[in-house]
Write a protein that holds these residues in place. Structure first.
Motif, PDB file in Angstrom:
ATOM      1  N   GLY A  72       0.799  -1.222   0.000  1.00 28.29           N
ATOM      2  CA  GLY A  72       0.000   0.000   0.000  1.00 28.29           C
ATOM      3  C   GLY A  72       0.831   1.271   0.000  1.00 28.29           C
ATOM      4  O   GLY A  72       0.335   2.345   0.349  1.00 28.29           O
ATOM      5  N   LEU A  73       2.101   1.173  -0.408  1.00 24.59           N
ATOM      6  CA  LEU A  73       3.001   2.325  -0.380  1.00 24.59           C
ATOM      7  C   LEU A  73       2.957   3.135  -1.671  1.00 24.59           C
ATOM      8  O   LEU A  73       3.463   4.262  -1.715  1.00 24.59           O
ATOM      9  CB  LEU A  73       4.434   1.866  -0.110  1.00 24.59           C
ATOM     10  N   ILE A  74       2.388   2.559  -2.725  1.00 26.19           N
ATOM     11  CA  ILE A  74       2.303   3.277  -3.991  1.00 26.19           C
ATOM     12  C   ILE A  74       1.049   2.814  -4.725  1.00 26.19           C
ATOM     13  O   ILE A  74       0.658   1.641  -4.629  1.00 26.19           O
ATOM     14  CB  ILE A  74       3.562   3.028  -4.857  1.00 26.19           C
ATOM     15  N   THR A  79       0.826   6.252 -11.622  1.00 25.66           N
ATOM     16  CA  THR A  79       2.189   6.386 -12.132  1.00 25.66           C
ATOM     17  C   THR A  79       2.160   7.013 -13.519  1.00 25.66           C
ATOM     18  O   THR A  79       1.114   7.072 -14.178  1.00 25.66           O
ATOM     19  CB  THR A  79       2.887   5.016 -12.219  1.00 25.66           C
ATOM     20  N   LEU A  80       3.300   7.441 -13.970  1.00 28.87           N
ATOM     21  CA  LEU A  80       3.444   8.043 -15.295  1.00 28.87           C
ATOM     22  C   LEU A  80       2.987   7.096 -16.401  1.00 28.87           C
ATOM     23  O   LEU A  80       2.501   7.534 -17.452  1.00 28.87           O
ATOM     24  CB  LEU A  80       4.914   8.435 -15.514  1.00 28.87           C
ATOM     25  N   TYR A  81       3.127   5.799 -16.166  1.00 32.47           N
ATOM     26  CA  TYR A  81       2.857   4.809 -17.210  1.00 32.47           C
ATOM     27  C   TYR A  81       1.431   4.262 -17.165  1.00 32.47           C
ATOM     28  O   TYR A  81       1.076   3.397 -17.971  1.00 32.47           O
ATOM     29  CB  TYR A  81       3.860   3.651 -17.084  1.00 32.47           C
ATOM     30  N   TRP A 220       9.646   4.415  -4.662  1.00 39.25           N
ATOM     31  CA  TRP A 220       9.251   4.733  -3.286  1.00 39.25           C
ATOM     32  C   TRP A 220       9.372   6.236  -3.017  1.00 39.25           C
ATOM     33  O   TRP A 220       8.479   6.844  -2.424  1.00 39.25           O
ATOM     34  CB  TRP A 220      10.115   3.957  -2.290  1.00 39.25           C
ATOM     35  N   VAL A 221      10.473   6.822  -3.482  1.00 37.03           N
ATOM     36  CA  VAL A 221      10.699   8.257  -3.259  1.00 37.03           C
ATOM     37  C   VAL A 221       9.613   9.088  -3.930  1.00 37.03           C
ATOM     38  O   VAL A 221       9.008   9.971  -3.321  1.00 37.03           O
ATOM     39  CB  VAL A 221      12.089   8.675  -3.787  1.00 37.03           C
ATOM     40  N   HIS A 224       5.717   7.508  -2.867  1.00 40.78           N
ATOM     41  CA  HIS A 224       5.320   7.456  -1.447  1.00 40.78           C
ATOM     42  C   HIS A 224       5.845   8.650  -0.655  1.00 40.78           C
ATOM     43  O   HIS A 224       5.072   9.432  -0.107  1.00 40.78           O
ATOM     44  CB  HIS A 224       5.798   6.155  -0.809  1.00 40.78           C
ATOM     45  N   LEU A 225       7.170   8.792  -0.633  1.00 43.24           N
ATOM     46  CA  LEU A 225       7.750   9.914   0.125  1.00 43.24           C
ATOM     47  C   LEU A 225       7.259  11.246  -0.420  1.00 43.24           C
ATOM     48  O   LEU A 225       6.907  12.151   0.353  1.00 43.24           O
ATOM     49  CB  LEU A 225       9.285   9.850   0.049  1.00 43.24           C
ATOM     50  N   GLY A 226       7.214  11.380  -1.732  1.00 43.94           N
ATOM     51  CA  GLY A 226       6.831  12.649  -2.350  1.00 43.94           C
ATOM     52  C   GLY A 226       5.340  12.836  -2.562  1.00 43.94           C
ATOM     53  O   GLY A 226       4.933  13.842  -3.156  1.00 43.94           O
TER      54      GLY A 226
END
Length: 370
Positions: A72-74, A79-81, A220-221, A224-226
């Motif tokens: 569940g982190l992303i 996403t771009l794709y 992840w960066v 999730h982080l961003g």
């Protein structure tokens, strides 16, 4: 979360992206990770070592992305794709152009950045020309041609055009099908890569596992982080430091264009650093550190007029083809394919076909000159 916290988080995303791409640059420099080199090794020597390294990186990327989704982190739909349009013709044509271009230009976008860090002035010229061609294909004259031709040919899906959606349309129904499919394909690639005992060398394992892990780290960066669920200014969800406004990983064609744009219009306050730009800078920095530490840094220029012309043409083809295909050997070959995007699979097929054709042409020319 207030504006000052958003700004601090944006800085964290940029630094994390820079450091991860620097690791990529250093690892790729040491291990000679290169998709074009992998195809060349097979054709010239029958050596599948670097292709297994590339497959291992793809497998690790797929497994890591599936793990992030399962945890569940992303969100794979952000996403771009994750487009509903399966632009198969753009991917195929753009991929083929990019594949031929990377042969003529002595390497793909990532290899170009790595060679710049190692002192290769030819690659610096390729960087500039590829960036200009990419920008023209994003917003300029070749963008008009792209939109009016290959981009018009597409298959519309109800949701993201992925391998998962294709199986679901065929009647396959499983909870978290995308996760299980990513795990299955990722494991298959990892097992194939490791099935050869001769492949079990430190650099091969470092290249495959290390670069695959960097791609997962970038997901992840960015994803999730961003990710900010509610930006205090727009009150909408957003992905910080993203050129596309969606979760991104590594790619080295359009970000090269954005880097040139940032450098040329630096005083324009609307031109801000993004994870794509800092990834380009990180790749050069990481490869430069490795080159200096290993004492392999060497200045290198063009051999003759023919060499110059080949690299210029290759740079143009990579810029046009990379944007048309929505990515390069890294953007589609590692980042995009880890999401199981159908467009990414076709783009990779186009890139490999173009590289094969370009290498066969070079081998023919060499034979004619003997």
């Amino acid at each position: 979360m207030d504006i000052s916290q958003i700004q601090a988080l944006n800085t964290q995303v940029l630094w994390a992206s820079f450091l991860l791409s620097a690791v990529f640059g250093a690892v790729a420099s040491r291990t000679h990770f290169c998709t074009m080199g992998a195809v060349s090794d097979i054709l010239a020597m029958g050596d599948w070592g670097r292709m297994r390294m590339w497959a291992l990186a793809v497998g690790v990327g797929m497994l890591g992305f599936a793990g992030l989704v399962a945890a569940g982190l992303i969100d794979p739909s952000k996403t771009l794709y994750a487009s509903n349009r399966f632009i198969w013709l753009s991917a195929l044509v753009g991929g083929a152009l990019f594949g031929v271009g990377m042969v003529l230009g002595s390497g793909c976008g990532s290899k170009t950045l790595i060679r710049i860090g190692g002192g290769n002035l030819k690659s610096l010229v390729v960087f500039v020309v590829m960036g200009l061609a990419a920008f023209a294909t994003l917003k300029g004259i070749t963008a008009v041609a792209r939109v009016a031709t290959v981009d018009k040919v597409a298959v519309e899906f109800k949701g993201p055009a992925t391998l998962t959606a294709l199986l679901q349309a065929a009647g396959v129904s499983l909870p978290q099908l995308g996760v299980w499919l990513g795990v299955a394909l990722g494991l298959a690639l990892v097992v194939w890569a490791l099935s050869s005992r001769s492949f079990w060398q430190f650099d091969n394992l470092l290249g495959g596992v290390g670069i695959g892990a960097v791609v997962v780290g970038m997901w992840w960066v960015s994803g999730h982080l961003g990710f900010v669920a509610e930006h205090p200014e727009t009150l909408e969800s957003t992905f910080l430091a993203s050129n596309s406004g969606r979760a991104e990983a590594l790619s080295f064609v359009a970000p090269v264009a954005y880097t040139l744009d940032w450098l040329l219009f630096f005083s324009d306050k609307t031109k801000v650093l993004t994870l794509g730009i800092v990834s380009v800078l990180g790749m050069v920095a990481g490869s430069a550190v490795y080159a200096l530490a290993s004492r392999s840094f060497r200045w290198e220029g063009f051999r003759d007029t023919s060499d110059t012309a080949s690299h210029l043409l290759g740079a143009v083809l990579m810029g046009v083809g990379g944007v048309t295909a929505m990515g390069c050997t890294i953007g589609q070959g590692l980042s995009g394919i880890s999401t199981l995007s159908l467009t990414s699979f076709v783009a990779v097929a186009g890139i490999l076909a173009g590289a094969y054709g370009g290498l066969r042409y070079q081998m023919w020319r060499l034979e004619q000159s003997l």
